[in-house]
Design a protein around this motif. Structure first.
Motif, PDB file in Angstrom:
ATOM      1  N   LYS A 172      56.912  43.767  55.339  1.00  0.00           N
ATOM      2  CA  LYS A 172      57.078  43.035  54.087  1.00  0.00           C
ATOM      3  C   LYS A 172      56.247  43.682  52.989  1.00  0.00           C
ATOM      4  O   LYS A 172      55.212  44.312  53.259  1.00  0.00           O
ATOM      5  N   VAL A 173      56.702  43.492  51.759  1.00  0.00           N
ATOM      6  CA  VAL A 173      55.959  43.940  50.592  1.00  0.00           C
ATOM      7  C   VAL A 173      55.112  42.777  50.092  1.00  0.00           C
ATOM      8  O   VAL A 173      55.594  41.650  49.981  1.00  0.00           O
ATOM      9  N   LYS A 174      53.849  43.041  49.817  1.00  0.00           N
ATOM     10  CA  LYS A 174      52.964  42.007  49.281  1.00  0.00           C
ATOM     11  C   LYS A 174      53.197  41.907  47.774  1.00  0.00           C
ATOM     12  O   LYS A 174      52.915  42.848  47.023  1.00  0.00           O
ATOM     13  N   GLN A 193      58.660  55.597  57.334  1.00  0.00           N
ATOM     14  CA  GLN A 193      58.775  56.651  56.327  1.00  0.00           C
ATOM     15  C   GLN A 193      57.633  56.576  55.319  1.00  0.00           C
ATOM     16  O   GLN A 193      57.092  57.599  54.898  1.00  0.00           O
ATOM     17  N   TYR A 194      57.299  55.333  54.935  1.00  0.00           N
ATOM     18  CA  TYR A 194      56.274  55.142  53.909  1.00  0.00           C
ATOM     19  C   TYR A 194      54.923  55.709  54.330  1.00  0.00           C
ATOM     20  O   TYR A 194      54.142  56.173  53.497  1.00  0.00           O
ATOM     21  N   TYR A 195      54.636  55.649  55.624  1.00  0.00           N
ATOM     22  CA  TYR A 195      53.339  56.127  56.090  1.00  0.00           C
ATOM     23  C   TYR A 195      53.325  57.622  56.409  1.00  0.00           C
ATOM     24  O   TYR A 195      52.317  58.155  56.872  1.00  0.00           O
ATOM     25  N   LYS A 196      54.444  58.279  56.150  1.00  0.00           N
ATOM     26  CA  LYS A 196      54.512  59.739  56.307  1.00  0.00           C
ATOM     27  C   LYS A 196      54.622  60.441  54.957  1.00  0.00           C
ATOM     28  O   LYS A 196      54.731  61.669  54.893  1.00  0.00           O
ATOM     29  N   VAL A 197      54.596  59.657  53.871  1.00  0.00           N
ATOM     30  CA  VAL A 197      54.748  60.216  52.528  1.00  0.00           C
ATOM     31  C   VAL A 197      53.563  61.123  52.193  1.00  0.00           C
ATOM     32  O   VAL A 197      52.408  60.784  52.489  1.00  0.00           O
ATOM     33  N   GLN A 198      53.828  62.269  51.596  1.00  0.00           N
ATOM     34  CA  GLN A 198      52.781  63.228  51.253  1.00  0.00           C
ATOM     35  C   GLN A 198      52.138  62.927  49.902  1.00  0.00           C
ATOM     36  O   GLN A 198      50.972  63.252  49.673  1.00  0.00           O
ATOM     37  N   MET A 203      51.411  57.505  46.020  1.00  0.00           N
ATOM     38  CA  MET A 203      52.385  56.612  46.642  1.00  0.00           C
ATOM     39  C   MET A 203      51.897  56.168  48.019  1.00  0.00           C
ATOM     40  O   MET A 203      52.064  55.001  48.404  1.00  0.00           O
ATOM     41  N   LYS A 204      51.289  57.098  48.772  1.00  0.00           N
ATOM     42  CA  LYS A 204      50.784  56.748  50.099  1.00  0.00           C
ATOM     43  C   LYS A 204      49.744  55.635  50.005  1.00  0.00           C
ATOM     44  O   LYS A 204      49.746  54.679  50.795  1.00  0.00           O
ATOM     45  N   LYS A 205      48.874  55.732  48.994  1.00  0.00           N
ATOM     46  CA  LYS A 205      47.848  54.716  48.783  1.00  0.00           C
ATOM     47  C   LYS A 205      48.473  53.368  48.430  1.00  0.00           C
ATOM     48  O   LYS A 205      48.031  52.314  48.909  1.00  0.00           O
ATOM     49  N   MET A 206      49.525  53.402  47.611  1.00  0.00           N
ATOM     50  CA  MET A 206      50.220  52.165  47.217  1.00  0.00           C
ATOM     51  C   MET A 206      50.897  51.511  48.418  1.00  0.00           C
ATOM     52  O   MET A 206      50.876  50.287  48.574  1.00  0.00           O
ATOM     53  N   PHE A 207      51.504  52.331  49.279  1.00  0.00           N
ATOM     54  CA  PHE A 207      52.163  51.791  50.476  1.00  0.00           C
ATOM     55  C   PHE A 207      51.130  51.135  51.401  1.00  0.00           C
ATOM     56  O   PHE A 207      51.365  50.054  51.936  1.00  0.00           O
ATOM     57  N   GLN A 208      49.998  51.809  51.581  1.00  0.00           N
ATOM     58  CA  GLN A 208      48.958  51.270  52.466  1.00  0.00           C
ATOM     59  C   GLN A 208      48.425  49.937  51.946  1.00  0.00           C
ATOM     60  O   GLN A 208      48.081  49.046  52.721  1.00  0.00           O
TER      61      GLN A 208
END
Length: 409
Positions: free
Chosen positions: A74-76, A42-47, A51-56
């Protein structure tokens, strides 16, 4: 669309609501944060570009994942071991910007614990959450349970057993519900003081384990007919057991290796306080301070444990319920009992040491300590294994050793 389920839960569950940024010991600080596979994708489909940059940047694959519904990613964490998705006021920006449906199974579930027993979803709360700890431990009437129907959205099942399964025909797990129900009944029996209840539980588990080895067909009858009153006065007051406890729990503190393996500044401070309170820093033989220890344990038990016994009762009942007691450690039911007793006794050891240091205590401080202690012990990488191995190597896995941890006043 939620899943329709049959559920069983303590009544306190209805009172819980996460207090988010107001929490004094956030579950988003200090712990690894797992992301399930569906949420990860889901995180990599965010528009939303930010937020998309933060997930990446902050969410990555876990090559060693054990369950795709739990730890696929995992979250870093930051250098301060904070979740990077916390704002300055400790609120989750995933929740505030994208909504609850974008939280992982772990983030949605905690501090809720779900086990599945014979098709029924058993729900409870983890006392390592500060708000949950207050609700659980400060319920003076004790913990009561309810059953009903409901729905579940995102969730994680910690344990799933079917006691009617053929694979448990020659296993004590076949009688799991009966054993646990009687264990909770014993701990909730306020006719006896807490040490008596824990001793009675130990006698029950000890004899039951022998029954299981000798004559499996009589186990169900034994549980139904077990007489709690028959063992209530089977052990005597022994002040010297406090000294044995001191030696044992000084060793247990070493297993924790607080300076290197514990991140909690609060728990580190508690440990410094008990070292001063018990005069451990003087490097002398423990027996030199025996009178100090005996007086401290007896005073603390009388002033704080006996007067607030419902707090400790609730801790024990909640642990028994949500940790699948007595199968919480190994297939040996006595292992489950002895480790439960050690957790309770270790809490008391720390509380007495803090009392010697501060010369005061309160029920609020007791609850705060149990919460912090539970968070440290429950998520320590090797503590439970190290302690159980030490107990077995020294042949402490027996009812006689349990007596040394349960002195009568």
């Amino acid at each position: 669309m939620g899943k329709n389920i049959k559920k069983r839960y303590p009544r306190y569950l209805k009172e819980f609501k996460c207090i988010g940024g107001k929490c004094e010991d956030s579950c988003c600080i200090g712990w690894d944060i797992d992301i399930d596979k569906i949420t990860f994708r889901q995180y990599y489909k965010v528009q939303d570009k930010e937020m998309k940059k933060m997930f990446q940047k902050n969410v990555h694959n876990n090559d060693d994942y054990l369950d795709s519904d739990v730890d696929y990613g995992k979250v870093k964490l930051t250098k301060r071991k904070r979740c990077p998705f916390l704002d300055e006021e400790n609120y989750c920006i995933i929740y505030s910007k994208l909504g609850e449906e974008y939280l992982s199974n772990v983030c949605t579930s905690f501090p809720r614990i779900i086990n599945k027993v014979d098709g029924c979803y058993e729900m409870s709360l983890d006392v390592s959450c500060p708000e949950a700890a207050r609700i659980i431990l400060l319920t003076e009437k004790g913990i009561e349970f309810e059953e009903g129907q409901g729905t579940l959205e995102k969730f994680i099942v910690s344990s799933d057993i079917d006691t009617a399964s053929k694979k448990f025909n020659n296993s004590p797990i076949k009688y799991f519900k009966e054993i646990r129900d009687l264990s909770i009944k014993i701990i909730k029996n306020r006719k006896f003081d807490l040490s008596q209840r824990l001793y009675i539980l130990g006698e029950f588990i000890n004899i039951l384990e022998e029954k299981i080895k000798c004559n499996y067909s009589n186990v169900s009858k034994f549980i139904k007919e077990y007489d709690i009153d028959s063992v209530s006065d089977s052990y005597e007051k022994n002040q010297q057991s406090y000294i044995a406890q001191m030696k044992f729990f000084k060793k247990m503190v070493n297993f924790l290796n607080v300076p290197k393996e514990v991140d909690s500044l609060t728990f580190k401070e508690y440990t410094k306080q008990i070292i001063v309170g018990f005069k451990f820093e003087e490097g002398e033989d423990i027996s030199k301070h025996s009178r100090l220890y005996i007086k401290a344990f007896e005073n603390y038990t009388e002033k704080f444990i006996n007067n607030n016994s419902y707090i400790f009762e609730n801790y024990l009942v909640n642990f028994i319920y949500n940790n699948m007691f007595p199968f919480s450690e190994t297939s040996s039911i006595f292992d489950g009992y002895i480790m439960l007793l050690i957790r309770y006794s270790f809490i008391r050891f720390y509380l007495v040491g803090k009392y010697l240091y501060k010369k005061c205590d309160s029920k609020e401080n007791i609850v705060e300590f149990i919460q912090v202690f539970s968070k440290i012990i429950g998520h320590h990488k090797t503590y439970s294994i190290d302690v159980l191995n030490y107990i077995k190597q020294n042949k402490f896995d027996n009812i006689e050793f349990a007596k040394t941890l349960l002195p009568k006043l």
